[in-house]
Design a protein around this motif. Structure first.
Motif, mmCIF file in Angstrom:
data_model
loop_
_atom_site.group_PDB
_atom_site.id
_atom_site.type_symbol
_atom_site.label_atom_id
_atom_site.label_comp_id
_atom_site.label_asym_id
_atom_site.label_seq_id
_atom_site.Cartn_x
_atom_site.Cartn_y
_atom_site.Cartn_z
ATOM 1 N N ILE A 1 0.830 -1.207 0.000
ATOM 2 C CA ILE A 1 0.000 0.000 0.000
ATOM 3 C C ILE A 1 0.862 1.253 0.000
ATOM 4 O O ILE A 1 0.621 2.193 -0.758
ATOM 5 N N GLY A 2 1.888 1.268 0.855
ATOM 6 C CA GLY A 2 2.690 2.476 0.985
ATOM 7 C C GLY A 2 3.656 2.692 -0.147
ATOM 8 O O GLY A 2 3.828 3.823 -0.625
ATOM 9 N N ALA A 3 4.300 1.625 -0.619
ATOM 10 C CA ALA A 3 5.311 1.770 -1.669
ATOM 11 C C ALA A 3 4.695 1.634 -3.053
ATOM 12 O O ALA A 3 4.752 2.560 -3.874
ATOM 13 N N ALA A 4 4.090 0.485 -3.335
ATOM 14 C CA ALA A 4 3.519 0.283 -4.663
ATOM 15 C C ALA A 4 2.353 1.228 -4.925
ATOM 16 O O ALA A 4 2.087 1.591 -6.070
ATOM 17 N N SER B 1 -4.779 -5.393 13.336
ATOM 18 C CA SER B 1 -4.203 -5.232 12.002
ATOM 19 C C SER B 1 -4.329 -3.800 11.499
ATOM 20 O O SER B 1 -3.377 -3.244 10.932
ATOM 21 N N ALA B 2 -5.478 -3.180 11.712
ATOM 22 C CA ALA B 2 -5.681 -1.807 11.235
ATOM 23 C C ALA B 2 -4.710 -0.842 11.898
ATOM 24 O O ALA B 2 -4.187 0.078 11.256
ATOM 25 N N GLY B 3 -4.455 -1.033 13.191
ATOM 26 C CA GLY B 3 -3.503 -0.165 13.874
ATOM 27 C C GLY B 3 -2.119 -0.246 13.244
ATOM 28 O O GLY B 3 -1.465 0.775 12.996
ATOM 29 N N ILE B 4 -1.662 -1.470 12.974
ATOM 30 C CA ILE B 4 -0.344 -1.649 12.356
ATOM 31 C C ILE B 4 -0.311 -1.045 10.954
ATOM 32 O O ILE B 4 0.629 -0.328 10.581
ATOM 33 N N LEU B 5 -1.330 -1.313 10.172
ATOM 34 C CA LEU B 5 -1.352 -0.841 8.789
ATOM 35 C C LEU B 5 -1.383 0.678 8.707
ATOM 36 O O LEU B 5 -0.638 1.291 7.914
ATOM 37 N N LEU C 1 -7.893 1.421 1.196
ATOM 38 C CA LEU C 1 -7.258 0.119 1.001
ATOM 39 C C LEU C 1 -6.822 -0.476 2.338
ATOM 40 O O LEU C 1 -6.955 -1.682 2.565
ATOM 41 N N THR C 2 -6.308 0.376 3.213
ATOM 42 C CA THR C 2 -5.872 -0.084 4.527
ATOM 43 C C THR C 2 -7.033 -0.673 5.310
ATOM 44 O O THR C 2 -6.911 -1.736 5.947
ATOM 45 N N PRO D 1 -3.718 8.783 -4.145
ATOM 46 C CA PRO D 1 -4.001 9.742 -3.067
ATOM 47 C C PRO D 1 -4.105 9.019 -1.727
ATOM 48 O O PRO D 1 -4.480 7.847 -1.662
ATOM 49 N N MET D 2 -3.774 9.727 -0.657
ATOM 50 C CA MET D 2 -3.779 9.112 0.668
ATOM 51 C C MET D 2 -5.163 8.580 1.032
ATOM 52 O O MET D 2 -5.277 7.563 1.722
#
Length: 394
Positions: free
Chosen positions: A163-166, A216-220, A178-179, A171-172
């Motif tokens: 999500i962050g790199a690819a 999981s959401a917190g980490i992502l 997606l997160t 837009p955020m």
């Protein structure tokens, strides 16, 4: 260093070597020498004899045990089910008894047995062991929730690269959506593993999914937000936060009372501990402590949302500044060319492919050109693919 390729390889070796050092320090520091540190236990009895016996046990154990006396066996069981103590000793003239709740920690229960077995042996009596909260038969050691935590963590922090790199060009707000979706899927995989596949959760599967999603959401969100600032160093940061410090403080293998003060302190508020202890409370201890552990997961999620919001604002400022610089530069160049009476021609751009450039020299035809924007996009795509492969490989 003259070779750019060699310098590139050596730069990328920094991350795995730091991971090697960090994992060794974290795992060996947390797990190699587990010893009780103020392990809470109780002695059942209300008379002077019980108090003297409890003080004797405390004096013998020193800082390894925190010993209290309780009036009845039922009271000791209540304290075990609320996880205020790790074990209780019931003196008896024929068969003394030690009461444990191994679903809370198999290693903790074992430690309690080791403490009181010599006590009964000195009296020449056999020790009876009663487990008032055993784990499910499909998870006899009670460590299945820890390995579920590992699966959720890997699925979460590895998805940060995708999500962050690819997805850096998106837009955020799209990355945030997606997160949310990915964390829901990771939570669903966790519930599937805990329920139908390995039968770790004989009930409350919806609750396990909810906690898995929160975790999981917190980490992502933290990872996606940090990626804006850290780029390829996000992988190392995520490993430190959600592997090195997370797995070792979760209480999944050793309770904090069996670890040194550093890891035991982090157990009180780290998100992995919130998930493991919350799941244990939900499955085995009548939801004891569930609210507190849910709040731990919610706070980490809120922290992730805050980091992502800051990253979105930062990217917005960068985009605005970039557009302003391009507009100013274009206007200045156009004005200078017009003032000099020079014809307006496109700037020289690099050939799209070296092979095509060579063919153009042979045929005399102009080589296809690639714009600076396309070249930058291609470089960004290559960097994103490299980072994603590195992260998933790790």
């Amino acid at each position: 260093m003259r070779s750019p390729a060699l310098r590139h390889v050596l730069t990328h070796l920094i991350t795995p070597l730091l991971m090697c050092l960090g994992m060794g320090l974290a795992y060996m520091g947390a797990f190699v020498t587990p010893e009780p540190h103020h392990l809470p236990v109780a002695v059942v009895g209300s008379g002077p004899q019980a108090k003297v016996f409890a003080q004797t046990v405390k004096d013998t154990a020193g800082d390894r045990l925190d010993v209290r006396t309780v009036g009845t066996r039922d009271r000791a069981v209540d304290l075990l089910m609320s996880r205020d103590i790790d074990g209780a000793y019931v003196p008896g003239a024929r068969a003394p008894e030690v009461i444990v709740a191994s679903a809370g920690s198999d290693m903790g229960a074992t430690a309690v047995e080791k403490v009181f077995t010599p006590v009964a042996a000195r009296q020449g009596l056999p020790l009876k062991v009663t487990d008032v909260a055993p784990p499910t038969s499909h998870d006899p050691t009670g460590q299945g929730l820890f390995f579920l935590l590992v699966a959720l963590s890997i699925g979460s922090y590895a998805s940060v690269a995708a999500i962050g790199a690819a997805g850096a060009a998106l837009p955020m707000r799209i990355r945030a959506l997606l997160t949310l979706g990915v964390s829901a899927v990771v939570g669903g995989i966790g519930a599937l593993l805990a329920g139908p596949v390995f039968h770790l959760a004989p009930h409350s599967l919806a609750g396990i999914w909810g906690m898995s999603w929160l975790y999981s959401a917190g980490i992502l969100f933290i990872g996606v937000g940090l990626h804006t600032f850290l780029k390829r160093w996000t992988t190392l940061t995520m490993m430190v936060l959600f592997v090195m410090l997370n797995f070792t403080t979760s209480g999944g293998l050793f309770r904090p009372e069996l670890q040194n003060g550093f890891f035991g302190t982090l157990h009180a508020f780290w998100n992995g501990a919130g998930f493991v202890e919350g799941a244990r409370g939900l499955l085995y201890f009548g939801s004891d402590g569930l609210g507190r552990n849910l709040w731990t997961l919610v706070v980490w999620l809120l922290a992730g949302l805050a980091v992502t919001a800051v990253a979105a604002a930062w990217e917005g400022l960068g985009t605005t500044a970039s557009h302003g610089a391009h507009a100013a530069g274009g206007a200045h160049a156009a004005g200078g060319a017009h003032a000099a009476g020079a014809p307006r021609t496109a700037p020289a751009l690099p050939a799209r492919d070296p092979a095509e450039a060579e063919r153009s020299q042979e045929t005399g035809a102009p080589a296809p050109r690639v714009s600076a924007t396309e070249a930058a996009d291609e470089a960004a795509r290559e960097a994103a693919e490299e980072e994603t492969e590195e992260t998933v490989g790790v």
